[in-house]
Design a protein around this motif. Structure first.
Motif, short mmCIF file in Angstrom:
data_model
loop_
_atom_site.label_atom_id
_atom_site.label_comp_id
_atom_site.label_asym_id
_atom_site.label_seq_id
_atom_site.Cartn_x
_atom_site.Cartn_y
_atom_site.Cartn_z
N ARG A 38 74.63 -62.48 -29.19
CA ARG A 38 74.59 -62.82 -27.76
C ARG A 38 73.25 -63.44 -27.38
N ARG A 71 78.81 -62.77 -23.12
CA ARG A 71 79.22 -61.58 -22.36
C ARG A 71 80.25 -60.77 -23.13
N GLU A 72 81.16 -61.44 -23.83
CA GLU A 72 82.15 -60.73 -24.65
C GLU A 72 81.45 -59.95 -25.76
N GLY A 113 79.68 -56.96 -24.24
CA GLY A 113 80.57 -55.95 -23.67
C GLY A 113 81.34 -55.14 -24.70
N GLU A 146 88.03 -56.64 -15.49
CA GLU A 146 87.33 -56.76 -16.77
C GLU A 146 87.35 -58.20 -17.29
N GLU A 198 83.92 -60.72 -17.74
CA GLU A 198 83.54 -61.54 -18.89
C GLU A 198 83.56 -63.03 -18.55
#
Length: 126
Positions: free
Chosen positions: A8, A46-47, A50, A104, A108
C-alpha cells in the motif's frame, strides 16, 4: 512477514509520482487516463490496508441470516424473487446486510463520498 515497504505504501508512492511528476508531462488529452490510473491505485492501496475482515464479516452475517452457508448470490436471487416481502424482519435483516456491504465497498472505492455525506470513516453503520 513481508519486508518493508508494504504494497500500500508502494502504491501511494507510485500514485504521488504519477500525479506530481508524470501527469504534467503528458499531453492534456491523456490527463483523464492518468487520473483514472491514480484512482485505481488509491483503491488498491485501501483494499490492501483494509484486509479481508469486512468480507469475512459479511460472510458471517449471510451465514447467520440463512442458518447455513449463505452467499451474496443467494441473497441477490432471493431479493429479486421477492423472498422477503412477506417477512418484515427478514427484509430488515437483508437490508442491514446490504447496507454493511455498501458502506464497506464505498470505504474502499469512494471514501470521499462517505465523508461528504456525513459518514465517519470508521463507523460500521456508516
Amino acid at each position: 512477514m513481508r519486508d518493508l515497504p508494504q504494497s500500500r505504501d508502494l502504491l501511494g508512492l507510485a500514485r504521488e509520482l504519477l500525479l506530481g511528476e508524470l501527469l504534467p508531462l503528458l499531453p492534456p488529452e491523456r490527463a483523464r487516463d492518468a487520473h483514472l490510473i491514480a484512482t485505481t491505485m488509491a483503491i488498491a492501496a485501501r483494499e490492501a490496508a483494509g484486509g479481508e475482515g469486512w468480507q469475512e464479516e459479511i460472510t458471517g452475517l449471510l451465514n447467520e441470516f440463512y442458518g447455513e452457508s449463505g452467499s451474496l448470490h443467494r441473497l441477490a436471487t432471493d431479493l429479486r424473487n421477492g423472498a422477503f416481502e412477506t417477512s418484515p424482519s427478514r427484509a430488515a435483516a437483508a437490508r442491514a446486510i446490504l447496507w454493511r456491504l455498501t458502506i464497506e465497498k464505498l470505504r474502499e472505492g469512494n471514501p470521499h463520498f462517505l465523508a461528504t455525506n456525513g459518514f465517519l470513516a470508521g463507523d460500521k453503520d456508516g
